[in-house]
Write a protein that holds these residues in place. Sequence first.
Motif, PDB file in Angstrom:
ATOM      1  N   LYS A 211       0.854  -1.188   0.000  1.00 28.25           N
ATOM      2  CA  LYS A 211       0.000   0.000   0.000  1.00 28.25           C
ATOM      3  C   LYS A 211       0.887   1.234   0.000  1.00 28.25           C
ATOM      4  CE  LYS A 211      -3.500  -2.524   2.616  1.00 28.25           C
ATOM      5  NZ  LYS A 211      -4.167  -2.681   3.930  1.00 28.25           N
TER       6      LYS A 211
ATOM      7  N   MET B 264       1.067   3.460   3.110  1.00 27.46           N
ATOM      8  CA  MET B 264       1.855   2.912   4.206  1.00 27.46           C
ATOM      9  C   MET B 264       3.359   3.010   3.909  1.00 27.46           C
ATOM     10  SD  MET B 264      -0.124   1.920   6.702  1.00 27.46           S
ATOM     11  CE  MET B 264      -0.962   3.468   6.365  1.00 27.46           C
TER      12      MET B 264
ATOM     13  N   TYR C 214       6.561  -1.860  11.419  1.00 34.48           N
ATOM     14  CA  TYR C 214       5.154  -2.184  11.686  1.00 34.48           C
ATOM     15  C   TYR C 214       4.249  -1.609  10.605  1.00 34.48           C
ATOM     16  CZ  TYR C 214       0.642  -2.245  14.107  1.00 34.48           C
ATOM     17  OH  TYR C 214      -0.678  -2.447  14.446  1.00 34.48           O
ATOM     18  N   VAL C 215       4.526  -0.373  10.194  1.00 36.75           N
ATOM     19  CA  VAL C 215       3.745   0.266   9.131  1.00 36.75           C
ATOM     20  C   VAL C 215       3.902  -0.491   7.814  1.00 36.75           C
ATOM     21  CG1 VAL C 215       3.658   2.328   7.679  1.00 36.75           C
ATOM     22  CG2 VAL C 215       3.703   2.562  10.167  1.00 36.75           C
TER      23      VAL C 215
ATOM     24  N   ILE D 274       1.808  -3.571   7.857  1.00 38.22           N
ATOM     25  CA  ILE D 274       0.404  -3.252   7.561  1.00 38.22           C
ATOM     26  C   ILE D 274       0.223  -3.071   6.056  1.00 38.22           C
ATOM     27  CG2 ILE D 274      -1.404  -1.516   7.851  1.00 38.22           C
ATOM     28  CD1 ILE D 274      -0.304  -0.982  10.645  1.00 38.22           C
ATOM     29  N   GLY D 275       1.191  -2.388   5.436  1.00 38.63           N
ATOM     30  CA  GLY D 275       1.101  -2.160   3.998  1.00 38.63           C
ATOM     31  C   GLY D 275       1.186  -3.427   3.175  1.00 38.63           C
TER      32      GLY D 275
ATOM     33  N   ASP E 230      -0.039  -6.347   4.423  1.00 42.81           N
ATOM     34  CA  ASP E 230      -1.055  -7.246   5.010  1.00 42.81           C
ATOM     35  C   ASP E 230      -0.404  -8.422   5.734  1.00 42.81           C
ATOM     36  OD1 ASP E 230      -3.295  -5.777   4.116  1.00 42.81           O
ATOM     37  OD2 ASP E 230      -3.151  -6.684   2.127  1.00 42.81           O
TER      38      ASP E 230
ATOM     39  N   PRO F 147       0.564 -10.291   9.183  1.00 44.43           N
ATOM     40  CA  PRO F 147      -0.047 -10.305  10.516  1.00 44.43           C
ATOM     41  C   PRO F 147       0.957 -10.057  11.639  1.00 44.43           C
ATOM     42  CG  PRO F 147       0.283 -12.552   9.754  1.00 44.43           C
ATOM     43  CD  PRO F 147       0.710 -11.656   8.620  1.00 44.43           C
TER      44      PRO F 147
ATOM     45  N   SER G   5       1.867  -7.932  14.864  1.00 47.92           N
ATOM     46  CA  SER G   5       1.283  -7.038  15.858  1.00 47.92           C
ATOM     47  C   SER G   5       2.313  -5.999  16.297  1.00 47.92           C
ATOM     48  CB  SER G   5       0.801  -7.834  17.074  1.00 47.92           C
ATOM     49  OG  SER G   5       1.916  -8.375  17.782  1.00 47.92           O
ATOM     50  N   ALA G   6       1.819  -4.930  16.925  1.00 53.34           N
ATOM     51  CA  ALA G   6       2.719  -3.892  17.422  1.00 53.34           C
ATOM     52  C   ALA G   6       3.658  -4.460  18.483  1.00 53.34           C
ATOM     53  CB  ALA G   6       1.905  -2.733  17.990  1.00 53.34           C
TER      54      ALA G   6
END
Length: 325
Positions: A41, A44, A221-222, A225-226, A228, A230, A232-233
């Motif tokens: 993404k 992101m 972490y970002v 997310i970009g 997808d 999995p 976690s922070a």
Amino acid sequence: MKPPAKALVTLAKFAVSIGILALLLHSQDLSSLKADLLAVKLDMLALAVLLLFAQTFALCHRWILILRAMDVPLDWLAGWRILIIGTFFNQVLPAGGDAVRIWMLRRHGVQWSQTIGSVVADRFLALLALGAVILAGMPFLLPRISDKSLLFAIIIVLVFACFGLVALVTLNRWPPRMIAALPARIVQFAMLVRAPLAAEGRARLIAAAIIIHLITIAACYVLAIGLDAPLSALDAFVLVPLVVLSSAVPISIGGWGVREGAMVAALGLAGIASDKALAISVLLGVGGLIVGLFGGLVWLVAPERANFSADQARAVAKRTDAAPV
């Protein structure tokens, strides 16, 4: 270090980076990796690059505090300009960023001992802060590690870091005979690093050093997310510092290869697929390259560049190699 020896070291670093990357790519589905890289993404990715760019201000703040502890009144804007130019040379030259940073600081009239000492202290304090972050994540890391040898290695590193910090802070209380028994270079190095820790702004210095690592964690972490992935922070907070620690070992070019291998191994503890982990690491490296290229643009307009010459660069490199660090 003599030029032939430096050339061999550089070639060895290139070999390590290329070798590890080749092994990783050989074991991956390249089509899947390519798909991940192209499918990230863009918002992101842009946020991750923005975080890495913002990190340069925290890096500058840490360095300025170290310089002030050494009685070097460097202007903040000049310090940031020197630092971001150093990030550019770290990308295009093996360990060239520190040498250029030292040279540019010398252009501001700072003495050799202070220029070299500030860079050495900056690097060492970064490792101490990284040890603190890893230590904070240890309660969450222990259940994830089944390999006892890996766990033992991490604990040994943390023990030495804690011991080193205590030794530095209490150095002024050591018996004179004990200090005299140590090699002069070790004592000189310890005093250089201790100066910022003993200064009044040490709380801000330590906070800045920790924030720098937290920004790297946030960028990873970002990127996850970009992609997808999995992640976690909490997993990022616990595992990414291990990657940073591995890539800090100066055996490759800009950490390439070592960082990717460590990222695949570390994020694998959180169940992240190897292709996703590798993509996160590659994109993190690309983000660093983008920030470095911006540093290159700053270099083109930097006032210190006007008198730069190859002979002066070689002189700085010789001074850096001969430094007691």
